[in-house]
Design an enzyme around this catalytic site. Structure first.
Site, PDB file in Angstrom:
ATOM      1  N   PHE A 135       0.858  -1.185   0.000  1.00 15.43           N
ATOM      2  CA  PHE A 135       0.000   0.000   0.000  1.00 15.43           C
ATOM      3  C   PHE A 135       0.891   1.229   0.000  1.00 15.43           C
ATOM      4  O   PHE A 135       1.722   1.405   0.883  1.00 15.43           O
ATOM      5  CB  PHE A 135      -0.932   0.037   1.218  1.00 15.43           C
ATOM      6  CG  PHE A 135      -1.864   1.211   1.181  1.00 15.43           C
ATOM      7  CD1 PHE A 135      -3.001   1.185   0.396  1.00 15.43           C
ATOM      8  CD2 PHE A 135      -1.582   2.374   1.890  1.00 15.43           C
ATOM      9  CE1 PHE A 135      -3.857   2.281   0.325  1.00 15.43           C
ATOM     10  CE2 PHE A 135      -2.430   3.472   1.831  1.00 15.43           C
ATOM     11  CZ  PHE A 135      -3.568   3.423   1.047  1.00 15.43           C
ATOM     12  N   ASP A 220       9.145   2.721   1.632  1.00 15.51           N
ATOM     13  CA  ASP A 220       7.969   3.457   2.091  1.00 15.51           C
ATOM     14  C   ASP A 220       7.808   3.157   3.581  1.00 15.51           C
ATOM     15  O   ASP A 220       7.242   2.135   3.965  1.00 15.51           O
ATOM     16  CB  ASP A 220       6.738   3.024   1.287  1.00 15.51           C
ATOM     17  CG  ASP A 220       5.473   3.744   1.740  1.00 15.51           C
ATOM     18  OD1 ASP A 220       5.517   4.408   2.794  1.00 15.51           O
ATOM     19  OD2 ASP A 220       4.447   3.622   1.038  1.00 15.51           O
ATOM     20  N   LYS A 249       2.644   9.350   8.470  1.00 22.57           N
ATOM     21  CA  LYS A 249       1.813   9.008   9.631  1.00 22.57           C
ATOM     22  C   LYS A 249       2.275   9.521  10.995  1.00 22.57           C
ATOM     23  O   LYS A 249       1.778  10.515  11.475  1.00 22.57           O
ATOM     24  CB  LYS A 249       1.592   7.494   9.663  1.00 22.57           C
ATOM     25  CG  LYS A 249       0.697   7.017   8.509  1.00 22.57           C
ATOM     26  CD  LYS A 249       0.131   5.650   8.733  1.00 22.57           C
ATOM     27  CE  LYS A 249      -1.007   5.337   7.785  1.00 22.57           C
ATOM     28  NZ  LYS A 249      -0.629   4.776   6.491  1.00 22.57           N
TER      29      LYS A 249
HETATM   30  C1  LIG Z   1      -0.915   5.114   5.084  1.00 21.13           C
HETATM   31  C2  LIG Z   1       0.137   4.795   4.089  1.00 21.13           C
HETATM   32  C3  LIG Z   1       0.321   5.569   2.943  1.00 21.13           C
HETATM   33  C4  LIG Z   1      -0.597   6.712   2.577  1.00 21.13           C
HETATM   34  O1  LIG Z   1      -0.564   7.718   3.536  1.00 21.13           O
HETATM   35  P1  LIG Z   1      -1.705   8.862   3.528  1.00 21.13           P
HETATM   36  O2  LIG Z   1      -1.231   9.834   4.558  1.00 21.13           O
HETATM   37  O3  LIG Z   1      -2.992   8.177   3.882  1.00 21.13           O
HETATM   38  O4  LIG Z   1      -1.745   9.424   2.162  1.00 21.13           O
HETATM   39  C5  LIG Z   1       1.381   5.267   2.117  1.00 21.13           C
HETATM   40  N1  LIG Z   1       2.210   4.248   2.379  1.00 21.13           N
HETATM   41  C6  LIG Z   1       2.056   3.470   3.475  1.00 21.13           C
HETATM   42  C7  LIG Z   1       3.026   2.384   3.736  1.00 21.13           C
HETATM   43  C8  LIG Z   1       1.002   3.700   4.354  1.00 21.13           C
HETATM   44  O5  LIG Z   1       0.832   2.916   5.416  1.00 21.13           O
END
Ligand SMILES: *Cc1c(COP(=O)(O)O)cnc(C)c1O
Length: 400
Positions: A135, A220, A249
């Site tokens: 994700f 990420d 986050k």
């Molecule tokens: C939550 C998340 C995102 C997206 O972050 P948003 O602030 O919701 O746009 C991207 N990569 C990872 C690994 C995530 O957990």
């Protein structure tokens, strides 16, 4: 008092499957709804509230910064952003920071940087290899990188140039690499995909492959960063430093922020005008992030978080021993999931909430726990008791 849930149904896009709780107030690991019910919050704003709700240091930083200046734009210099960049650079071993406002924006920045770098350095290479069950966000670029058909298909055609290969399969990455490849991007632990651990040697194998091919390794760490897995960044567990890292986050303890960090020679490919963000590095968000990092990086903080994590894991494993519905505990630090033998995680979440514990059904057969890093031993024990009761209730219902 208005019926807030009815009002939400009336006035908001119905794109979220919210739990029926209207949270009005929070303090540390506790949250209260508009009916005055108290909850143990083991969702933590989806891995955002690393210090719990309304931590005094974050509240103070926000208040003081708000009184001084909230927003200046990037037409000028501002001090919190510069200080924050220094802290992140020194802690990560990467060289430079770019700030934005969310995880998806951080990933977008990483994608654009990889493309810019590939154009300049690797003869126009633009492809990015990502993995199944990943994700990376919801905007078109990060969605195109995301290995989840449910999120992708409604928005096709997507951005070209992404090769999605099976997670934890090094050979698949090797096979997908070509002269067009600019980068490999993975989460060091997959969060939204269900808290999926990297196989031993997988991240190191990716590092080695990217080095040998002369392509970028992007992590990420939007979910895993800022102490969530027990070290400031998840890459530190394996000693595998990426070339580019995305953060968001937990970075500002609840205030919207995103960032990428990159090696100097890569960051240099974003030249003036290539990329930007009006709010990025906003003084308010940067001050909140500095306060959050000060706490998380304080001596002993992460050590204690790791001990607490072990306590929680031990308690979850004891639940697994007693309940055949539980099929495994996975994750690291304060990013954990309880695997279930059947697709009943929504029921477990409901039963837990009725008993005063907020958790998240990250997959139909997995419940995710993301408590604050400073959650107390008592709250861990209480949460484990509630979760066990919830699992027992679902187990009992399933047996009938
Ligand atoms: C939550 C998340 C995102 C997206 O972050 P948003 O602030 O919701 O746009 C991207 N990569 C990872 C690994 C995530 O957990």
């Amino acid at each position: 008092m208005p019926d807030w849930i009815a009002e939400e149904h009336r006035y908001l896009f119905q794109n979220y499957g919210r739990q029926p709780v209207v949270i009005e107030r929070g303090s540390g690991t506790r949250a209260w709804d508009t009916d005055g019910n108290e909850y143990l919050d083991f969702v933590g704003g989806v891995a955002v509230n690393v210090l719990g709700h309304s931590h005094p240091a974050v509240v103070r930083a926000i208040s003081e910064q708000a009184a001084r200046v909230i927003h200046t734009s990037n037409l000028f210099y501002s001090t919190p952003m510069i200080e924050l960049a220094r802290v992140l650079v020194e802690a990560s071993g990467l060289d430079r920071a770019f700030f934005c406002n969310s995880g998806t924006e951080a990933v977008e920045a990483a994608i654009k940087l990889a493309r810019r770098w590939g154009r300049d350095v690797r003869d126009g290479a633009f492809e990015i290899i990502t993995t199944t069950d990943s994700f990376h966000g919801r905007t078109m670029g990060s969605l195109s990188a995301t290995g989840n058909a449910r999120y992708r298909e409604p928005f096709e055609p997507l951005v070209p140039g992404f090769r999605i290969v099976p997670w934890n399969d090094l050979d698949a990455v090797r096979a997908a690499t070509s002269s067009q490849t600019a980068a490999v991007m993975v989460e060091p632990i997959q969060g939204e995909g269900g808290v999926n651990m990297p196989a031993p040697g997988y991240l190191a194998g990716l590092r080695d492959w990217c080095d040998r091919q002369g392509i970028l390794l992007i992590f990420d760490e939007v979910q895993t960063g800022i102490g969530r897995t027990g070290t400031l960044f998840a890459f530190q567990h394996d000693g595998v430093r990426p070339d580019v890292m995305a953060l968001a986050k937990g970075l500002a303890g609840g205030v919207p922020i995103g960032a990428i960090l990159a090696r100097d020679d890569i960051a240099a490919h974003f030249v003036k005008g290539d990329h930007g963000s009006t709010f990025g590095g906003n003084a308010l968000a940067a001050a909140a992030a500095l306060a959050t990092l000060r706490e998380v990086m304080a001596p002993g903080f992460l050590e204690t978080a790791r001990e607490r994590s072990q306590r929680l894991i031990d308690r979850l494993q004891a639940i697994e021993d007693r309940h055949p519905l539980v099929t495994g505990i996975r994750g690291r630090g304060m990013l954990l999931a309880v695997g279930l033998a059947r697709e009943c995680s929504a029921e477990v979440v409901d039963e837990a909430r009725r008993r005063g514990l907020l958790v998240n059904n990250v997959r139909p057969n997995a419940v995710r726990l993301m408590p604050p890093l400073n959650v107390s031993e008592d709250d861990i024990d209480r949460a484990a008791d509630i979760l066990e009761a919830a699992i027992a209730a679902v187990e009992g219902a399933g047996a009938k």
